[in-house]
Design an enzyme around this catalytic site. Structure first.
Site, PDB file in Angstrom:
ATOM      1  N   ARG A   1      18.684  -4.049  14.436  1.00  9.35           N
ATOM      2  CA  ARG A   1      17.579  -3.693  13.554  1.00  9.35           C
ATOM      3  C   ARG A   1      16.327  -3.324  14.370  1.00  9.35           C
ATOM      4  O   ARG A   1      15.573  -2.437  14.006  1.00  9.35           O
ATOM      5  CB  ARG A   1      17.302  -4.914  12.668  1.00  9.35           C
ATOM      6  CG  ARG A   1      16.317  -4.721  11.590  1.00  9.35           C
ATOM      7  CD  ARG A   1      16.948  -4.062  10.386  1.00  9.35           C
ATOM      8  NE  ARG A   1      15.906  -3.832   9.414  1.00  9.35           N
ATOM      9  CZ  ARG A   1      16.115  -3.703   8.120  1.00  9.35           C
ATOM     10  NH1 ARG A   1      17.316  -3.752   7.635  1.00  9.35           N
ATOM     11  NH2 ARG A   1      15.106  -3.493   7.311  1.00  9.35           N
TER      12      ARG A   1
ATOM     13  N   ASN B   1       2.310   0.808   1.103  1.00 10.68           N
ATOM     14  CA  ASN B   1       3.526   0.766   0.291  1.00 10.68           C
ATOM     15  C   ASN B   1       3.137   0.687  -1.168  1.00 10.68           C
ATOM     16  O   ASN B   1       2.118   0.089  -1.516  1.00 10.68           O
ATOM     17  CB  ASN B   1       4.373  -0.455   0.665  1.00 10.68           C
ATOM     18  CG  ASN B   1       5.728  -0.469  -0.034  1.00 10.68           C
ATOM     19  OD1 ASN B   1       6.236   0.572  -0.454  1.00 10.68           O
ATOM     20  ND2 ASN B   1       6.302  -1.637  -0.166  1.00 10.68           N
ATOM     21  N   THR B   2       3.946   1.307  -1.998  1.00 10.83           N
ATOM     22  CA  THR B   2       3.721   1.202  -3.429  1.00 10.83           C
ATOM     23  C   THR B   2       4.835   0.354  -4.036  1.00 10.83           C
ATOM     24  O   THR B   2       6.002   0.479  -3.682  1.00 10.83           O
ATOM     25  CB  THR B   2       3.595   2.595  -4.087  1.00 10.83           C
ATOM     26  OG1 THR B   2       3.703   2.440  -5.486  1.00 10.83           O
ATOM     27  CG2 THR B   2       4.632   3.571  -3.590  1.00 10.83           C
ATOM     28  N   HIS B   3       4.435  -0.566  -4.925  1.00  5.74           N
ATOM     29  CA  HIS B   3       5.384  -1.543  -5.482  1.00  5.74           C
ATOM     30  C   HIS B   3       5.296  -1.527  -7.010  1.00  5.74           C
ATOM     31  O   HIS B   3       4.192  -1.543  -7.566  1.00  5.74           O
ATOM     32  CB  HIS B   3       5.029  -2.945  -4.950  1.00  5.74           C
ATOM     33  CG  HIS B   3       5.950  -3.998  -5.454  1.00  5.74           C
ATOM     34  ND1 HIS B   3       7.235  -4.144  -4.987  1.00  5.74           N
ATOM     35  CD2 HIS B   3       5.784  -4.941  -6.409  1.00  5.74           C
ATOM     36  CE1 HIS B   3       7.815  -5.138  -5.635  1.00  5.74           C
ATOM     37  NE2 HIS B   3       6.960  -5.639  -6.495  1.00  5.74           N
TER      38      HIS B   3
ATOM     39  N   ASP C   1       1.816  -5.748   5.569  1.00  7.83           N
ATOM     40  CA  ASP C   1       1.716  -6.694   6.690  1.00  7.83           C
ATOM     41  C   ASP C   1       3.114  -7.231   6.976  1.00  7.83           C
ATOM     42  O   ASP C   1       4.104  -6.690   6.479  1.00  7.83           O
ATOM     43  CB  ASP C   1       0.678  -7.794   6.410  1.00  7.83           C
ATOM     44  CG  ASP C   1       1.075  -8.697   5.252  1.00  7.83           C
ATOM     45  OD1 ASP C   1       2.226  -8.599   4.763  1.00  7.83           O
ATOM     46  OD2 ASP C   1       0.231  -9.522   4.840  1.00  7.83           O
ATOM     47  N   ALA C   2       3.210  -8.312   7.741  1.00  7.90           N
ATOM     48  CA  ALA C   2       4.532  -8.773   8.177  1.00  7.90           C
ATOM     49  C   ALA C   2       5.326  -9.463   7.068  1.00  7.90           C
ATOM     50  O   ALA C   2       6.529  -9.698   7.209  1.00  7.90           O
ATOM     51  CB  ALA C   2       4.383  -9.703   9.385  1.00  7.90           C
ATOM     52  N   GLY C   3       4.694  -9.772   5.947  1.00  9.39           N
ATOM     53  CA  GLY C   3       5.408 -10.425   4.845  1.00  9.39           C
ATOM     54  C   GLY C   3       6.083  -9.409   3.933  1.00  9.39           C
ATOM     55  O   GLY C   3       6.016  -8.201   4.161  1.00  9.39           O
TER      56      GLY C   3
ATOM     57  N   ASP D   1       5.799  -7.670   0.671  1.00 13.58           N
ATOM     58  CA  ASP D   1       4.880  -7.311  -0.414  1.00 13.58           C
ATOM     59  C   ASP D   1       3.664  -8.243  -0.484  1.00 13.58           C
ATOM     60  O   ASP D   1       3.184  -8.574  -1.567  1.00 13.58           O
ATOM     61  CB  ASP D   1       5.632  -7.290  -1.766  1.00 13.58           C
ATOM     62  CG  ASP D   1       6.758  -6.265  -1.785  1.00 13.58           C
ATOM     63  OD1 ASP D   1       6.653  -5.262  -1.061  1.00 13.58           O
ATOM     64  OD2 ASP D   1       7.737  -6.471  -2.521  1.00 13.58           O
TER      65      ASP D   1
HETATM   66  C1  GRF Z   1       9.028   3.301  -7.045  1.00  8.94           C
HETATM   67  O1  GRF Z   1       8.837   2.664  -8.281  1.00  8.94           O
HETATM   68  C2  GRF Z   1       8.778   2.370  -5.902  1.00  8.94           C
HETATM   69  O2  GRF Z   1       7.691   1.535  -6.089  1.00  8.94           O
HETATM   70  C3  GRF Z   1      10.068   1.597  -5.917  1.00  8.94           C
HETATM   71  O3  GRF Z   1      11.055   2.576  -6.091  1.00  8.94           O
HETATM   72  C4  GRF Z   1      10.488   3.659  -6.825  1.00  8.94           C
HETATM   73  C5  GRF Z   1      10.660   4.900  -6.005  1.00  8.94           C
HETATM   74  O4  GRF Z   1      10.564   6.039  -6.779  1.00  8.94           O
HETATM   75  N1  GRF Z   1      10.221   0.783  -4.750  1.00  8.94           N
HETATM   76  P1  GRF Z   1      10.599   7.502  -6.150  1.00  8.94           P
HETATM   77  O5  GRF Z   1      11.720   7.559  -5.121  1.00  8.94           O
HETATM   78  O6  GRF Z   1       9.257   7.801  -5.546  1.00  8.94           O
HETATM   79  O7  GRF Z   1      10.898   8.377  -7.338  1.00  8.94           O
END
Ligand code: GRF
Length: 196
Positions: free
Chosen positions: A60, A102-104, A136-138, A140
């Protein structure tokens, strides 16, 4: 930008970059798997792509170093994970920490991990949403840039809820990345603020 799947967040950013006033250029798109729509979207837009599959590396850490080197070679100001289903390791964070977003699909710190929309639905919350944060390292756990709320409907399924979250998630990503590029940003005691 790093993707693992459909790449609709990537597409939203690509669409926004057509306006020069938006102030952002996507310099490359990386993935951890082949043959995904996210890569096809980048190719259609004429953006360089690279793929590093974890299983092609002895460890990894080796994969993480290669991912880091590929990102570095495109000299990005920010790296954005949008639906990139891998955790960045030490090498990556040493290079891009503080500028890796990152988007969550949940309102962190609630429902971190890979199944945010399903976990929110199972828990029975009435409001969930999307969070943009600095990795960060965690898992989310990083400083939060922005959050948008999405009501949970009585007859929601995971798919319906996730699709509604993704609508606000894309708008949030486009708004925030544009502002970060145009105005800059600071991070102090976990508080992320736009501007210098
Ligand atoms: C998003 O909702 C993201 O937050 C999640 O997976 C989805 C990805 O969507 N982890 P896309 O590939 O940008 O359409």
């Amino acid at each position: 930008m790093l993707v693992s799947g459909a790449g609709t967040n990537l597409q939203a950013l690509l669409d926004a970059t057509r306006d020069p006033a938006y102030g952002v250029e996507v310099v490359a798109v990386g993935a951890d798997r082949d043959s995904i729509e996210g890569l096809a979207r980048a190719e259609r837009a004429g953006i360089p792509t690279f793929v590093h599959r974890v299983r092609d590396f002895p460890s990894r850490e080796d994969w993480d170093r290669e991912l880091t080197a590929s990102c570095r070679s495109h000299r990005p100001d920010l790296v954005i994970s949008a639906g990139f289903m891998k955790l960045a390791g030490e090498s990556f964070l040493a290079e891009f920490g503080g500028r890796y977003l990152n988007t969550h699909p949940a309102l962190l710190p609630a429902f971190p991990g890979m199944t945010g929309p399903a976990d929110a639905l199972d828990y029975g919350v009435k409001v969930t949403g999307a969070t943009l944060f600095v990795v960060d390292a965690g898992v989310d756990t990083g400083p939060i840039v922005a959050q948008r709320a999405v009501p949970v409907e009585d007859d929601d399924t995971v798919e319906l809820l996730h699709e509604r979250i993704k609508v606000v998630e894309r708008a949030m990503l486009v708004d925030c990345v544009g502002r970060m590029a145009r105005e800059g940003f600071t991070i102090t005691d976990r508080k992320v603020r736009f501007g210098q």
